[in-house]
Write a protein that holds these residues in place. Structure first.
Motif, PDB file in Angstrom:
ATOM      1  N   GLY A 264      52.617  63.231  16.133  1.00 16.02           N
ATOM      2  CA  GLY A 264      53.707  64.175  16.371  1.00 16.02           C
ATOM      3  C   GLY A 264      54.285  64.692  15.071  1.00 16.02           C
ATOM      4  N   ASP A 265      54.419  63.811  14.077  1.00 13.39           N
ATOM      5  CA  ASP A 265      54.938  64.229  12.771  1.00 13.39           C
ATOM      6  C   ASP A 265      54.016  65.252  12.116  1.00 13.39           C
ATOM      7  OD1 ASP A 265      57.039  62.536  13.149  1.00 13.39           O
ATOM      8  OD2 ASP A 265      56.319  60.975  11.785  1.00 13.39           O
ATOM      9  N   GLU A 266      52.714  65.002  12.185  1.00  6.54           N
ATOM     10  CA  GLU A 266      51.761  65.946  11.594  1.00  6.54           C
ATOM     11  C   GLU A 266      51.829  67.293  12.289  1.00  6.54           C
ATOM     12  OE1 GLU A 266      49.918  65.527   8.860  1.00  6.54           O
ATOM     13  OE2 GLU A 266      51.017  63.620   8.676  1.00  6.54           O
ATOM     14  N   LEU A 267      52.003  67.267  13.597  1.00  6.16           N
ATOM     15  CA  LEU A 267      52.120  68.510  14.350  1.00  6.16           C
ATOM     16  C   LEU A 267      53.365  69.283  13.922  1.00  6.16           C
ATOM     17  CD1 LEU A 267      51.112  70.352  16.603  1.00  6.16           C
ATOM     18  CD2 LEU A 267      52.343  68.929  18.244  1.00  6.16           C
ATOM     19  N   LEU A 268      54.465  68.582  13.744  1.00  7.41           N
ATOM     20  CA  LEU A 268      55.704  69.235  13.316  1.00  7.41           C
ATOM     21  C   LEU A 268      55.550  69.853  11.931  1.00  7.41           C
ATOM     22  CD1 LEU A 268      58.344  66.618  14.533  1.00  7.41           C
ATOM     23  CD2 LEU A 268      58.047  68.937  15.418  1.00  7.41           C
ATOM     24  N   LYS A 269      54.922  69.133  11.023  1.00  3.39           N
ATOM     25  CA  LYS A 269      54.747  69.654   9.666  1.00  3.39           C
ATOM     26  C   LYS A 269      53.866  70.903   9.666  1.00  3.39           C
ATOM     27  CE  LYS A 269      53.549  65.608   7.859  1.00  3.39           C
ATOM     28  NZ  LYS A 269      53.187  64.579   6.846  1.00  3.39           N
ATOM     29  N   GLU A 270      52.799  70.879  10.445  1.00  5.00           N
ATOM     30  CA  GLU A 270      51.916  72.034  10.499  1.00  5.00           C
ATOM     31  C   GLU A 270      52.612  73.213  11.185  1.00  5.00           C
ATOM     32  OE1 GLU A 270      48.663  74.609  10.216  1.00  5.00           O
ATOM     33  OE2 GLU A 270      49.324  72.834   9.083  1.00  5.00           O
ATOM     34  N   ALA A 271      53.396  72.937  12.224  1.00  2.79           N
ATOM     35  CA  ALA A 271      54.143  74.014  12.884  1.00  2.79           C
ATOM     36  C   ALA A 271      55.131  74.648  11.918  1.00  2.79           C
ATOM     37  CB  ALA A 271      54.867  73.472  14.114  1.00  2.79           C
ATOM     38  N   GLY A 272      55.842  73.829  11.148  1.00  3.34           N
ATOM     39  CA  GLY A 272      56.772  74.359  10.160  1.00  3.34           C
ATOM     40  C   GLY A 272      56.068  75.203   9.117  1.00  3.34           C
ATOM     41  N   ARG A 273      54.879  74.748   8.684  1.00 10.43           N
ATOM     42  CA  ARG A 273      54.122  75.514   7.688  1.00 10.43           C
ATOM     43  C   ARG A 273      53.698  76.871   8.251  1.00 10.43           C
ATOM     44  NH1 ARG A 273      49.489  77.226   6.391  1.00 10.43           N
ATOM     45  NH2 ARG A 273      48.548  76.454   8.317  1.00 10.43           N
ATOM     46  N   ARG A 274      53.213  76.884   9.501  1.00  7.47           N
ATOM     47  CA  ARG A 274      52.779  78.145  10.110  1.00  7.47           C
ATOM     48  C   ARG A 274      53.936  79.110  10.283  1.00  7.47           C
ATOM     49  NH1 ARG A 274      48.487  76.519  14.951  1.00  7.47           N
ATOM     50  NH2 ARG A 274      47.101  75.216  13.668  1.00  7.47           N
ATOM     51  N   LEU A 275      55.080  78.598  10.707  1.00 11.92           N
ATOM     52  CA  LEU A 275      56.238  79.482  10.893  1.00 11.92           C
ATOM     53  C   LEU A 275      56.686  80.068   9.557  1.00 11.92           C
ATOM     54  CD1 LEU A 275      58.307  77.408  13.483  1.00 11.92           C
ATOM     55  CD2 LEU A 275      57.151  79.594  13.885  1.00 11.92           C
ATOM     56  N   THR A 276      56.721  79.238   8.522  1.00 14.32           N
ATOM     57  CA  THR A 276      57.121  79.723   7.200  1.00 14.32           C
ATOM     58  C   THR A 276      56.157  80.788   6.704  1.00 14.32           C
ATOM     59  OG1 THR A 276      58.075  77.557   6.679  1.00 14.32           O
ATOM     60  CG2 THR A 276      57.619  79.026   4.833  1.00 14.32           C
ATOM     61  N   GLU A 277      54.864  80.556   6.904  1.00 14.01           N
ATOM     62  CA  GLU A 277      53.845  81.512   6.479  1.00 14.01           C
ATOM     63  C   GLU A 277      53.958  82.820   7.262  1.00 14.01           C
ATOM     64  OE1 GLU A 277      49.408  81.101   7.420  1.00 14.01           O
ATOM     65  OE2 GLU A 277      49.555  80.319   5.366  1.00 14.01           O
ATOM     66  N   THR A 278      54.282  82.710   8.538  1.00 20.28           N
ATOM     67  CA  THR A 278      54.386  83.909   9.379  1.00 20.28           C
ATOM     68  C   THR A 278      55.624  84.730   9.035  1.00 20.28           C
ATOM     69  OG1 THR A 278      53.265  82.755  11.189  1.00 20.28           O
ATOM     70  CG2 THR A 278      54.498  84.746  11.753  1.00 20.28           C
ATOM     71  N   VAL A 279      56.741  84.068   8.876  1.00 21.92           N
ATOM     72  CA  VAL A 279      57.981  84.782   8.546  1.00 21.92           C
ATOM     73  C   VAL A 279      57.856  85.451   7.186  1.00 21.92           C
ATOM     74  CG1 VAL A 279      60.451  84.504   8.093  1.00 21.92           C
ATOM     75  CG2 VAL A 279      59.387  83.301  10.013  1.00 21.92           C
ATOM     76  N   ALA A 310      58.437  87.868  16.623  1.00 22.29           N
ATOM     77  CA  ALA A 310      58.397  86.799  17.625  1.00 22.29           C
ATOM     78  C   ALA A 310      56.984  86.623  18.169  1.00 22.29           C
ATOM     79  CB  ALA A 310      59.379  87.104  18.759  1.00 22.29           C
ATOM     80  N   ARG A 311      56.292  87.736  18.423  1.00 18.16           N
ATOM     81  CA  ARG A 311      54.907  87.644  18.913  1.00 18.16           C
ATOM     82  C   ARG A 311      54.002  86.997  17.872  1.00 18.16           C
ATOM     83  NH1 ARG A 311      55.490  93.068  20.615  1.00 18.16           N
ATOM     84  NH2 ARG A 311      54.055  93.666  18.949  1.00 18.16           N
ATOM     85  N   GLU A 312      54.216  87.336  16.617  1.00 18.03           N
ATOM     86  CA  GLU A 312      53.420  86.726  15.544  1.00 18.03           C
ATOM     87  C   GLU A 312      53.627  85.214  15.507  1.00 18.03           C
ATOM     88  OE1 GLU A 312      53.868  88.540  11.683  1.00 18.03           O
ATOM     89  OE2 GLU A 312      54.245  90.504  12.598  1.00 18.03           O
ATOM     90  N   MET A 313      54.873  84.779  15.687  1.00 18.59           N
ATOM     91  CA  MET A 313      55.149  83.339  15.655  1.00 18.59           C
ATOM     92  C   MET A 313      54.542  82.641  16.863  1.00 18.59           C
ATOM     93  SD  MET A 313      59.006  83.036  14.051  1.00 18.59           S
ATOM     94  CE  MET A 313      59.826  84.093  15.239  1.00 18.59           C
ATOM     95  N   VAL A 314      54.624  83.276  18.026  1.00 18.93           N
ATOM     96  CA  VAL A 314      54.002  82.697  19.218  1.00 18.93           C
ATOM     97  C   VAL A 314      52.497  82.568  19.002  1.00 18.93           C
ATOM     98  CG1 VAL A 314      53.443  83.110  21.638  1.00 18.93           C
ATOM     99  CG2 VAL A 314      55.789  83.457  20.830  1.00 18.93           C
ATOM    100  N   ALA A 315      51.883  83.612  18.417  1.00 19.84           N
ATOM    101  CA  ALA A 315      50.438  83.577  18.171  1.00 19.84           C
ATOM    102  C   ALA A 315      50.082  82.484  17.167  1.00 19.84           C
ATOM    103  CB  ALA A 315      49.966  84.939  17.664  1.00 19.84           C
ATOM    104  N   ALA A 316      50.884  82.334  16.118  1.00 22.09           N
ATOM    105  CA  ALA A 316      50.610  81.313  15.106  1.00 22.09           C
ATOM    106  C   ALA A 316      50.682  79.914  15.695  1.00 22.09           C
ATOM    107  CB  ALA A 316      51.593  81.456  13.948  1.00 22.09           C
ATOM    108  N   LEU A 317      51.673  79.691  16.556  1.00 24.34           N
ATOM    109  CA  LEU A 317      51.818  78.376  17.169  1.00 24.34           C
ATOM    110  C   LEU A 317      50.798  78.153  18.280  1.00 24.34           C
ATOM    111  CD1 LEU A 317      55.727  78.160  17.399  1.00 24.34           C
ATOM    112  CD2 LEU A 317      54.237  77.019  15.746  1.00 24.34           C
ATOM    113  N   GLY A 318      50.233  79.229  18.802  1.00 28.54           N
ATOM    114  CA  GLY A 318      49.273  79.106  19.892  1.00 28.54           C
ATOM    115  C   GLY A 318      47.877  78.720  19.440  1.00 28.54           C
ATOM    116  N   LYS A 319      47.603  78.782  18.138  1.00 29.08           N
ATOM    117  CA  LYS A 319      46.289  78.382  17.637  1.00 29.08           C
ATOM    118  C   LYS A 319      46.155  76.858  17.688  1.00 29.08           C
ATOM    119  CE  LYS A 319      46.085  82.344  14.494  1.00 29.08           C
ATOM    120  NZ  LYS A 319      46.048  82.771  13.067  1.00 29.08           N
TER     121      LYS A 319
END
Length: 665
Positions: A264-279, A310-319
C-alpha cells in the motif's frame, strides 16, 4: 502571489545550496533584530564619547566622537531600512551592508579609548572610555552571536587600536594589561563560535521540524497542514480563480488487506509521483491523509481547462501499478470544486469538492465529477441530522462509552476516556466524526458538552477511586466563560474529586493566537484538574505547547503506530518522541494499540506510563465498564489474556448487528 506562497511554505529546492541560503537568511534576520536595544547601546557610547570630549577638550577626542556619532547614525539608518524593506534586497546585500557598516562602527569605538589614552591624561575619561568599550565588546558578541564570522571581524577591528596603544607605551604594566585584554578577547571569540554553532543547529533543527510538519514522510508531498496553508493564501488573494480537486484511490483498502501495508505504501508513493508529474507546475499536490490526495489547480477560470487536468490525472492513476512484483489495476476518483463559484471559504470549498468526490465514487469510480447545485442535496441530509441531534439533546438521548487506559506492566485500568455515542432513530448509530462537527456548527456543542460531562462524572462516581476520568473539550468550549464552573458543578454533583478528572485538548489548537484558552487551562489546573495533550504528533507538533501549558500528560497519536511494524523510521520517531517527553517528567499515553505486536513494541519502551487501544477491547457502555473495573480492581495485576477474559465476562451480550454498527471512534 503563488511564488510568495511557495516561498512561505518552503516549497523551494531542498539541496544544500537552498539550505545554506535559508541559514544565511536566518542569520541576517538575527543580526538586524532588536533595533531598540542596538539604538540604546550605540547612543550610550556616543554620549560617553561626548562626555570625554567635553571634559578633555581634546581635538582628537572631539574628532573620534564625531566619527562615532556619524557612523552610529548610518547604522541606525540601515537597521531601519532593513526593518521596512528586508524583502526588497538580497541576503548578500544585507550581509555586506552590515559587515561594512558594523566593522567601521566598532573600529571607531575601539579608537575612542586608544585616542583618549594617547592624547590625554584624564583618568576619568580613560576609565569611562575603556569601560564603555569593554561593554561594547560584550554587546558585539550578544548581538552577532548568530555569525561568528562577523564577531571575529568586529572584535579584531575594535581591538587593533587598543592593542597598538597598549603595546606602544613600552611599560611592563601596560604589557600585562595587554595580555589580560588579549585573553578577554580570546574568550569572547571562543564563546561566540559556540553560540553561533548552537544558533545554526537550532535553525537546522527548526527547518527539519517544519518539513516534518508540512510534508508527508511517505510520499514526500506536502501534507494536509501545508495544503490548508496553500488554500488559505489562495483564497485571501483578490481576483483569483482556481480549482480544488479531491482525489481518492480506488480499491486501495483491498491492496492493503491482501498485499500488506508495504505494498500500500508503494502504491501511495507511485500515485503521488504520477500526480506530481501530471500537474507539472500547474498547481500543488498534497497527500491529505490515507489514500486521499488534493490538488490545488492554480490560476484557472476555464472549466474546460480544469476538466482537462482532471481527466489527465484520472488517466495517470488508471494505468497499472507495478508493486512488489504484482501488477495492480490502478484507478482514482476525483471531485472538483471551483473558487469562487462553488464556495468563498476553505470550509465551503472543501465540502463541495468532497461532495463531488463522493458523487464520483458512487457513479462507479475512475472518473471526475464537478460540484453542482444538485449535489447540494447532501446538505439537506446534514440539516436532517442537525435537527435530529437537537431533538436527541432535548430528550437526553445521547449515551457514553468508555475506553480503558491501562498501565503497561500490570494491565490495571488507571483512566477511562469518555466517548459520546448517538443512535439515530432511523439511521442507527452515527459516528461522532459526523455529528460532532454538525453540533459545533449548529451551536449545539454547549448543551452536548454539559450533558456528556454530567453523565461522565455520574458514571465515574461508581468506579474505584483509583480510576480517573478523561473527557475531551473542544476549543469552542474553552472559550466559554462558564466552562470551569460547569465542570466543577458536574464533579460536585457526581461526587468525583477534581484530581480524578483529566481534560484532553488536541495538539492542533492554535494556542499562539488564543491566549484565553491558555488562561482557561491554568484555571482548570488551579482546581486540581489534570490536563492532557491529545493527538501529539499531528499538525505542527508544536513543542511550544508543552512548555507553555500546565500539562500532566501527553497522548501520542495512533499515527505513530499505524506503520511502525513496517517502518524503522516510524519506530525511531515513536521512540524519540517517548524519550523526549519522558525527560519533561510528563505521563505518556500511546494511543491506537490494536495488535499484540504493537503492544509488545510500546510496552517495552521505558517512559510509557499508559496504553490505550482496541487491543484492550472496544469502548464499553457505562454498565459494562463499571463491571469491568469492579472485577479488575480486586486483582493487583493481570496479564493481557486475563484482562480479555475479564472483559468478555463483563461485556453485555450485544447482538451481531449492534456489534457491527457500534462506532469505533
Amino acid at each position: 502571489m503563488w511564488n510568495l506562497v511557495a516561498s512561505a511554505m518552503g516549497d523551494e529546492p531542498d539541496g544544500d545550496g537552498s539550505a545554506r541560503l535559508e541559514e544565511r537568511r536566518e542569520v541576517v534576520h538575527a543580526i538586524y533584530a532588536d533595533l531598540p536595544s542596538f539604538a540604546t547601546g550605540s547612543l550610550a557610547v556616543v554620549a560617553g564619547a561626548y562626555v570625554t570630549a567635553v571634559k578633555t577638550d581634546s581635538t582628537p577626542v572631539w574628532s573620534v566622537t564625531a566619527v562615532i556619532a556619524a557612523v552610529t547614525l548610518v547604522r541606525l539608518a540601515t537597521m531601519l531600512l532593513f526593518a521596512k524593506h528586508a524583502a526588497r534586497f538580497s541576503v548578500k546585500f544585507w550581509e555586506t551592508i552590515y559587515l561594512i557598516a558594523g566593522t567601521v562602527h566598532v573600529a571607531s569605538v575601539g579608537s575612542w579609548p586608544a585616542i583618549v589614552f594617547w592624547a590625554t591624561s584624564d583618568s576619568y575619561s580613560e576609565l569611562l572610555s575603556i569601560s564603555a568599550f569593554l561593554c561594547f565588546l560584550v554587546g558585539i558578541q550578544g548581538r552577532n552571536f548568530a555569525s561568528p564570522k562577523i564577531v571575529r571581524m568586529q572584535i579584531i577591528a575594535s581591538a587593533i587600536p587598543i592593542a597598538i596603544m597598549l603595546t606602544s607605551r613600552w611599560s611592563i604594566w601596560y604589557l600585562v594589561l595587554f595580555i589580560f585584554f588579549a585573553v578577554f578577547l580570546f574568550t569572547i571569540l571562543v564563546t561566540s563560535t559556540r553560540m553561533g554553532n548552537m544558533f545554526l543547529n537550532a535553525v537546522r533543527t527548526a527547518r527539519a521540524n517544519e518539513r516534518l510538519a508540512l510534508y508527508d514522510s511517505l510520499t514526500g508531498l506536502p501534507n494536509r497542514t501545508a495544503m490548508e496553508k496553500y488554500l488559505a493564501q489562495a483564497i485571501q488573494e483578490k481576483d483569483q480563480h482556481f480549482a480544488l480537486h479531491f482525489i481518492d484511490l480506488d480499491r486501495f483498502k483491498r491492496v492493503n488487506d491482501t498485499l500488506g501495508h508495504s505494498s500500500g505504501d508503494e502504491l501511495l508513493k507511485e500515485a503521488g509521483r504520477r500526480l506530481t508529474e501530471t500537474v507539472d507546475g500547474r498547481g500543488w499536490v498534497a497527500r491529505y491523509g490515507g489514500d486521499e490526495f488534493v490538488v490545488l489547480h492554480r490560476d484557472t477560470s476555464d472549466k474546460a481547462e480544469t476538466h482537462a487536468l482532471a481527466r489527465e490525472m484520472v488517466a495517470a492513476l488508471g494505468k497499472p501499478f507495478e508493486v512488489n512484483g504484482f501488477t495492480l489495476q490502478g484507478g482514482g476518483s476525483i471531485g472538483t470544486a471551483l473558487f469562487p463559484e462553488d464556495g468563498r471559504s476553505a470550509v465551503a470549498l472543501k465540502q463541495c469538492a468532497d461532495t463531488a468526490l463522493y458523487h464520483a465514487k458512487s457513479l462507479g469510480r475512475g472518473r471526475n465529477e464537478f460540484f453542482t447545485a444538485e449535489l447540494a442535496d447532501r446538505g439537506a441530509t446534514h440539516l436532517r441530522i442537525e435537527n435530529a441531534l437537537r431533538d436527541a439533546l432535548d430528550k437526553k438521548a445521547l449515551t457514553l462509552c468508555f475506553q480503558p487506559i491501562v498501565e503497561p506492566e500490570r494491565f490495571r485500568v488507571v483512566t477511562c476516556e469518555a466517548l459520546v455515542r448517538w443512535s439515530h432513530p432511523q439511521r442507527g448509530p452515527i459516528s461522532p466524526a459526523q455529528f460532532l462537527p454538525i453540533a459545533e456548527e449548529a451551536g449545539l456543542m454547549n448543551d452536548l458538552t454539559d450533558q456528556t460531562i454530567r453523565m461522565a462524572c455520574r458514571a465515574a462516581s461508581h468506579w474505584p477511586s483509583s480510576v480517573n476520568l478523561a473527557v475531551n473539550l473542544s476549543p469552542s468550549q474553552l472559550h466559554r466563560s462558564d466552562i470551569v464552573e460547569i465542570v466543577l458543578r458536574a464533579l460536585r454533583e457526581g461526587g468525583v474529586l477534581p484530581s480524578r478528572l483529566e481534560i484532553e485538548i488536541t495538539e492542533n489548537i492554535d494556542l499562539d493566537y488564543e491566549p484565553l484558552l491558555v488562561q482557561k487551562l491554568w484555571e482548570f489546573k488551579s482546581h486540581g484538574i489534570r490536563l492532557s495533550l491529545d493527538d501529539f504528533g499531528t499538525g505542527y507538533s508544536n513543542l511550544g505547547h508543552i512548555s507553555r501549558l500546565p500539562l500532566d500528560k501527553i497522548k501520542i497519536d495512533k499515527s505513530f503506530l499505524s506503520e511502525s511494524a513496517d517502518s524503522a523510521r516510524k519506530i525511531s520517531l515513536l521512540r524519540g518522541a517517548i524519550r523526549f517527553i519522558a525527560l519533561l517528567e510528563l505521563d505518556i499515553v500511546v494511543e491506537g494499540i490494536e495488535t499484540v505486536d504493537q503492544l509488545s513494541l510500546v510496552a517495552s519502551e521505558p517512559g510509557v506510563t499508559e496504553l490505550q487501544g482496541f487491543v484492550f477491547g472496544m469502548p464499553l457502555p457505562e454498565r459494562a465498564i463499571c463491571d469491568l473495573l469492579g472485577a479488575l480492581h480486586r486483582k493487583p495485576a493481570v496479564s493481557l489474556d486475563e484482562f480479555k477474559t475479564t472483559l468478555a465476562q463483563t461485556m453485555p451480550k450485544l447482538d451481531d448487528e449492534r456489534r457491527v454498527a457500534l462506532p469505533r471512534h
